[in-house]
Design a protein around this motif. Sequence first.
Motif, PDB file in Angstrom:
ATOM      1  N   GLY A   1       0.865  -1.227   0.079  1.00  0.00           N
ATOM      2  CA  GLY A   1       0.019  -0.010  -0.023  1.00  0.00           C
ATOM      3  C   GLY A   1       0.901   1.249   0.011  1.00  0.00           C
ATOM      4  O   GLY A   1       2.122   1.079   0.001  1.00  0.00           O
ATOM      5  N   PRO A   2       0.270   2.364   0.064  1.00  0.00           N
ATOM      6  CA  PRO A   2       0.870   3.667  -0.045  1.00  0.00           C
ATOM      7  C   PRO A   2       1.719   4.265   0.873  1.00  0.00           C
ATOM      8  O   PRO A   2       2.586   5.207   1.006  1.00  0.00           O
ATOM      9  N   GLY A   3       1.352   3.727   2.294  1.00  0.00           N
ATOM     10  CA  GLY A   3       2.175   4.062   3.287  1.00  0.00           C
ATOM     11  C   GLY A   3       1.256   3.821   4.651  1.00  0.00           C
ATOM     12  O   GLY A   3       1.960   3.213   5.789  1.00  0.00           O
TER      13      GLY A   3
ATOM     14  N   LYS B   1       6.412  -4.644  -1.634  1.00  0.00           N
ATOM     15  CA  LYS B   1       6.762  -3.363  -2.385  1.00  0.00           C
ATOM     16  C   LYS B   1       5.706  -2.404  -2.006  1.00  0.00           C
ATOM     17  O   LYS B   1       4.542  -2.782  -1.705  1.00  0.00           O
ATOM     18  N   GLY B   2       6.070  -1.156  -2.376  1.00  0.00           N
ATOM     19  CA  GLY B   2       5.075   0.098  -2.047  1.00  0.00           C
ATOM     20  C   GLY B   2       4.039  -0.114  -3.078  1.00  0.00           C
ATOM     21  O   GLY B   2       4.256  -0.610  -4.163  1.00  0.00           O
ATOM     22  N   GLY B   3       2.764   0.159  -2.458  1.00  0.00           N
ATOM     23  CA  GLY B   3       1.550   0.266  -3.486  1.00  0.00           C
ATOM     24  C   GLY B   3       1.151  -1.176  -3.983  1.00  0.00           C
ATOM     25  O   GLY B   3       1.125  -2.120  -3.071  1.00  0.00           O
ATOM     26  N   ASP B   4       1.092  -1.401  -5.091  1.00  0.00           N
ATOM     27  CA  ASP B   4       0.665  -2.580  -5.746  1.00  0.00           C
ATOM     28  C   ASP B   4       1.775  -2.988  -6.522  1.00  0.00           C
ATOM     29  O   ASP B   4       2.356  -2.249  -7.191  1.00  0.00           O
ATOM     30  N   PRO B   5       2.100  -4.181  -6.412  1.00  0.00           N
ATOM     31  CA  PRO B   5       3.441  -4.600  -7.079  1.00  0.00           C
ATOM     32  C   PRO B   5       3.340  -4.867  -8.756  1.00  0.00           C
ATOM     33  O   PRO B   5       4.329  -4.925  -9.277  1.00  0.00           O
ATOM     34  N   PHE B   6       2.247  -4.919  -9.064  1.00  0.00           N
ATOM     35  CA  PHE B   6       1.938  -4.897 -10.564  1.00  0.00           C
ATOM     36  C   PHE B   6       1.533  -3.401 -11.121  1.00  0.00           C
ATOM     37  O   PHE B   6       1.380  -3.211 -12.231  1.00  0.00           O
ATOM     38  N   ILE B   7       1.792  -2.538 -10.610  1.00  0.00           N
ATOM     39  CA  ILE B   7       1.469  -1.093 -10.969  1.00  0.00           C
ATOM     40  C   ILE B   7       2.965  -0.427 -10.712  1.00  0.00           C
ATOM     41  O   ILE B   7       3.474  -0.091  -9.485  1.00  0.00           O
ATOM     42  N   PHE B   8       3.699  -0.207 -11.702  1.00  0.00           N
ATOM     43  CA  PHE B   8       4.816   0.538 -11.847  1.00  0.00           C
ATOM     44  C   PHE B   8       5.846  -0.119 -10.638  1.00  0.00           C
ATOM     45  O   PHE B   8       6.601   0.730  -9.970  1.00  0.00           O
ATOM     46  N   GLY B   9       5.727  -1.255 -10.487  1.00  0.00           N
ATOM     47  CA  GLY B   9       6.431  -1.863  -9.372  1.00  0.00           C
ATOM     48  C   GLY B   9       7.335  -3.042  -9.970  1.00  0.00           C
ATOM     49  O   GLY B   9       7.882  -3.760  -8.992  1.00  0.00           O
TER      50      GLY B   9
ATOM     51  N   ILE C   1      -2.826  -1.700  -2.181  1.00  0.00           N
ATOM     52  CA  ILE C   1      -3.667  -0.177  -2.555  1.00  0.00           C
ATOM     53  C   ILE C   1      -2.527   0.693  -3.407  1.00  0.00           C
ATOM     54  O   ILE C   1      -1.634   0.855  -2.675  1.00  0.00           O
ATOM     55  N   THR C   2      -2.931   0.992  -4.353  1.00  0.00           N
ATOM     56  CA  THR C   2      -1.757   1.732  -5.297  1.00  0.00           C
ATOM     57  C   THR C   2      -1.839   3.147  -4.733  1.00  0.00           C
ATOM     58  O   THR C   2      -3.040   3.563  -4.424  1.00  0.00           O
ATOM     59  N   ALA C   3      -0.725   3.887  -5.159  1.00  0.00           N
ATOM     60  CA  ALA C   3      -0.718   5.221  -4.606  1.00  0.00           C
ATOM     61  C   ALA C   3      -1.897   6.212  -5.113  1.00  0.00           C
ATOM     62  O   ALA C   3      -2.333   7.019  -4.431  1.00  0.00           O
ATOM     63  N   ALA C   4      -2.251   5.966  -6.511  1.00  0.00           N
ATOM     64  CA  ALA C   4      -3.478   6.538  -6.987  1.00  0.00           C
ATOM     65  C   ALA C   4      -4.799   6.569  -6.111  1.00  0.00           C
ATOM     66  O   ALA C   4      -5.436   7.442  -5.720  1.00  0.00           O
TER      67      ALA C   4
ATOM     68  N   GLY D   1      -4.813   5.570  -2.938  1.00  0.00           N
ATOM     69  CA  GLY D   1      -4.673   5.810  -1.526  1.00  0.00           C
ATOM     70  C   GLY D   1      -4.687   7.388  -1.535  1.00  0.00           C
ATOM     71  O   GLY D   1      -5.453   7.901  -0.571  1.00  0.00           O
ATOM     72  N   CYS D   2      -3.800   7.962  -2.435  1.00  0.00           N
ATOM     73  CA  CYS D   2      -3.702   9.283  -2.334  1.00  0.00           C
ATOM     74  C   CYS D   2      -5.277  10.168  -2.767  1.00  0.00           C
ATOM     75  O   CYS D   2      -5.744  11.215  -2.025  1.00  0.00           O
ATOM     76  N   ALA D   3      -5.883   9.632  -3.705  1.00  0.00           N
ATOM     77  CA  ALA D   3      -7.322  10.229  -3.989  1.00  0.00           C
ATOM     78  C   ALA D   3      -8.325  10.148  -3.037  1.00  0.00           C
ATOM     79  O   ALA D   3      -8.791  10.966  -2.626  1.00  0.00           O
TER      80      ALA D   3
ATOM     81  N   PHE E   1      -0.138  10.799 -12.539  1.00  0.00           N
ATOM     82  CA  PHE E   1       0.967  10.673 -13.154  1.00  0.00           C
ATOM     83  C   PHE E   1       2.213  10.256 -11.850  1.00  0.00           C
ATOM     84  O   PHE E   1       2.104  10.596 -10.778  1.00  0.00           O
ATOM     85  N   TYR E   2       2.669   8.896 -11.891  1.00  0.00           N
ATOM     86  CA  TYR E   2       3.492   8.472 -10.862  1.00  0.00           C
ATOM     87  C   TYR E   2       5.082   8.797 -11.294  1.00  0.00           C
ATOM     88  O   TYR E   2       4.988   8.988 -12.512  1.00  0.00           O
ATOM     89  N   MET E   3       5.920   8.898 -10.174  1.00  0.00           N
ATOM     90  CA  MET E   3       7.104   9.363 -10.390  1.00  0.00           C
ATOM     91  C   MET E   3       7.299  10.731 -11.358  1.00  0.00           C
ATOM     92  O   MET E   3       8.296  10.992 -12.263  1.00  0.00           O
ATOM     93  N   GLY E   4       6.239  11.632 -11.297  1.00  0.00           N
ATOM     94  CA  GLY E   4       6.355  12.767 -12.049  1.00  0.00           C
ATOM     95  C   GLY E   4       7.204  14.186 -11.740  1.00  0.00           C
ATOM     96  O   GLY E   4       6.823  15.166 -12.417  1.00  0.00           O
TER      97      GLY E   4
ATOM     98  N   LYS F   1       3.749  12.460   0.044  1.00  0.00           N
ATOM     99  CA  LYS F   1       3.481  11.427   1.077  1.00  0.00           C
ATOM    100  C   LYS F   1       2.110  11.070   1.242  1.00  0.00           C
ATOM    101  O   LYS F   1       1.542  11.191   2.610  1.00  0.00           O
ATOM    102  N   GLY F   2       1.243  10.810   0.364  1.00  0.00           N
ATOM    103  CA  GLY F   2      -0.046  10.395   0.441  1.00  0.00           C
ATOM    104  C   GLY F   2      -0.252   9.482   1.506  1.00  0.00           C
ATOM    105  O   GLY F   2       0.419   8.383   1.598  1.00  0.00           O
ATOM    106  N   THR F   3      -1.368   9.340   2.179  1.00  0.00           N
ATOM    107  CA  THR F   3      -1.797   8.456   3.177  1.00  0.00           C
ATOM    108  C   THR F   3      -0.994   8.611   4.526  1.00  0.00           C
ATOM    109  O   THR F   3      -1.657   7.907   5.313  1.00  0.00           O
TER     110      THR F   3
ATOM    111  N   ARG G   1       9.513  13.711  -1.851  1.00  0.00           N
ATOM    112  CA  ARG G   1       8.881  12.441  -2.396  1.00  0.00           C
ATOM    113  C   ARG G   1       8.599  11.482  -1.425  1.00  0.00           C
ATOM    114  O   ARG G   1       8.971  11.481  -0.340  1.00  0.00           O
ATOM    115  N   PRO G   2       7.568  10.560  -1.608  1.00  0.00           N
ATOM    116  CA  PRO G   2       7.222  10.392  -2.942  1.00  0.00           C
ATOM    117  C   PRO G   2       6.106  11.387  -3.314  1.00  0.00           C
ATOM    118  O   PRO G   2       5.311  11.731  -2.406  1.00  0.00           O
ATOM    119  N   THR G   3       5.726  11.780  -4.491  1.00  0.00           N
ATOM    120  CA  THR G   3       4.733  12.602  -4.667  1.00  0.00           C
ATOM    121  C   THR G   3       3.973  12.066  -6.078  1.00  0.00           C
ATOM    122  O   THR G   3       4.544  11.383  -6.933  1.00  0.00           O
ATOM    123  N   LEU G   4       2.626  12.277  -5.852  1.00  0.00           N
ATOM    124  CA  LEU G   4       1.711  11.872  -7.085  1.00  0.00           C
ATOM    125  C   LEU G   4       1.160  13.030  -7.677  1.00  0.00           C
ATOM    126  O   LEU G   4       0.682  14.046  -7.153  1.00  0.00           O
TER     127      LEU G   4
END
Length: 459
Positions: free
Chosen positions: A225-227, A301-309, A331-334, A336-338, A382-385, A412-414, A439-442
């Motif tokens: 998850g995101p944090g 892994k942070g977030g979801d392992p299959f999304i930019f992981g 839970i992917t960063a998008a 969680g942050c949303a 945008f991830y890593m943007g 630093k979402g969530t 960072r991390p920022t979304l």
Amino acid sequence: MDYFPLSFDLKQRPCLVVGGGEIARRKIELILRAGAKITVVSPLLNQELETLRAQGAIDHIERKFEEQDLDGIYLVISATENTSVNERVSYLANQRQLPVNVVDSPDLSTVIFPAIIDRSPLLISISSGGKAPVMVRKVRELLEATIPQHFARLAVYLGEVRSRMKQTYSDIDERRKVTENFVESGVASLTSAADRDAAEKFLFADPKARSQEVSQGEVYLVGAGPGDPDLLTLRALQLMQKADIVLYDNLVSEQILDRVRRDASREYVGKLGRGAFTAQETINDKLVRLAKEGNRVLRLKGGDPFIFGRGGEEIESLIECEIPFQVVPGITAASGCAAYTGIPLTHRELSQSVRFVTGHPKDGHVELEWREFAHKNQTIVFYMGLGGLKSICDQLISHGRAATTPVAVISKGTLPDQITIVGDLENIYDRITAHEISRPTLIIVGEVVSLMPGFDALI
Ligand SMILES: C[S@@+](CC[C@H](N)C(=O)[O-])C[C@H]1O[C@@H](n2cnc3c(N)ncnc32)[C@H](O)[C@@H]1O
């Protein structure tokens, strides 16, 4: 940590309780359950304590406390309403280096009583060091509800078969894994003789097969998850308790690592901060090697392992080497942050689609099919943007997206120090450079950002 929790074997050990009223009775009932040999010193006993004395459960010295009452004592409890008596008991006990508890006076105590969940022989003690009894009660309530009653029977049974287990499975790791599989299998709640037979069969009918089962290593590719640790999935928590070794990324917080099995070894294999850069091939090889050695390897892994992981690359090498593995989504960063900023990623009127895009810049430029993102009513995350923010905004505007399109940058979402900065494609870059943002920022771009609570005041 204000207090260190230890479990005290009080069986047949002389304990002194000063005071014969209600407060004393509550403590006496607790330590009686642990088999303490209790002497109460007090000019008077209340009715319930009088009954306990008559039953021979406690001894009574019918007078005020005197120093020699501490002779040969292992634990002292002062439970009187008289402050000077409590102070004196505490002082004298301390002089003899005896553990002392003065009821409701942490300052006079060297030991305190935790709240207890009793599934003997399983015991859970909960304490806030006297600071937040309401929270202690809340935690207790949560735990009481989630720990099945039959755990007590399971623990008793495992105690009974302990020496047979040692003879049958001589290797300690093998024994632990077989036992874990037994407990997880739900084979027996041990309520009936048939249950007991099933348990015996599982553990002792074919030990060779059981050993083989656990000697094979495996890999758990788990999204953390995101944090916020509360966003871990139940499956993630279960596997975090099962793993022998943890390989984790820089996005995995200390609070999340805290929930991994205490004696699992941990290795940071992130690509930023905390240590040297670890190449992806090194991680892939390490997963295979550790699993081949018979370990349960948790790849966290942070977030979801299959999304930019890069989870896909890791499982490719596992498949190639025929290593059993499980993937647990996170839970992917998008998402969680949303959720934590109150931005719905889609909306019936404002956004009919959402895209997760890497905003990672090369030489300051982000290369994407920008025309695809130009039309309105779609959300782009945008991830890593962060490093490419200027390029992202310029490209979107030059390909036709309105300069007034709302944008949120979430750092630093969530996590407790989450920061959200909002603006539009025209001004967000200047707003960000005016802040120190970590960072991390979304980055979320789209009309839906305007639905964030308080957006109008921030823009
Ligand atoms: C390599 S990607 C990993 C994404 C991860 N697998 C996921 O599903 O969230 C790292 C990027 O995810 C985003 N990210 C991850 N956690 C974040 C958080 N707590 N707050 C903001 N952005 C985050 C950032 O854009 C960061 O640069």
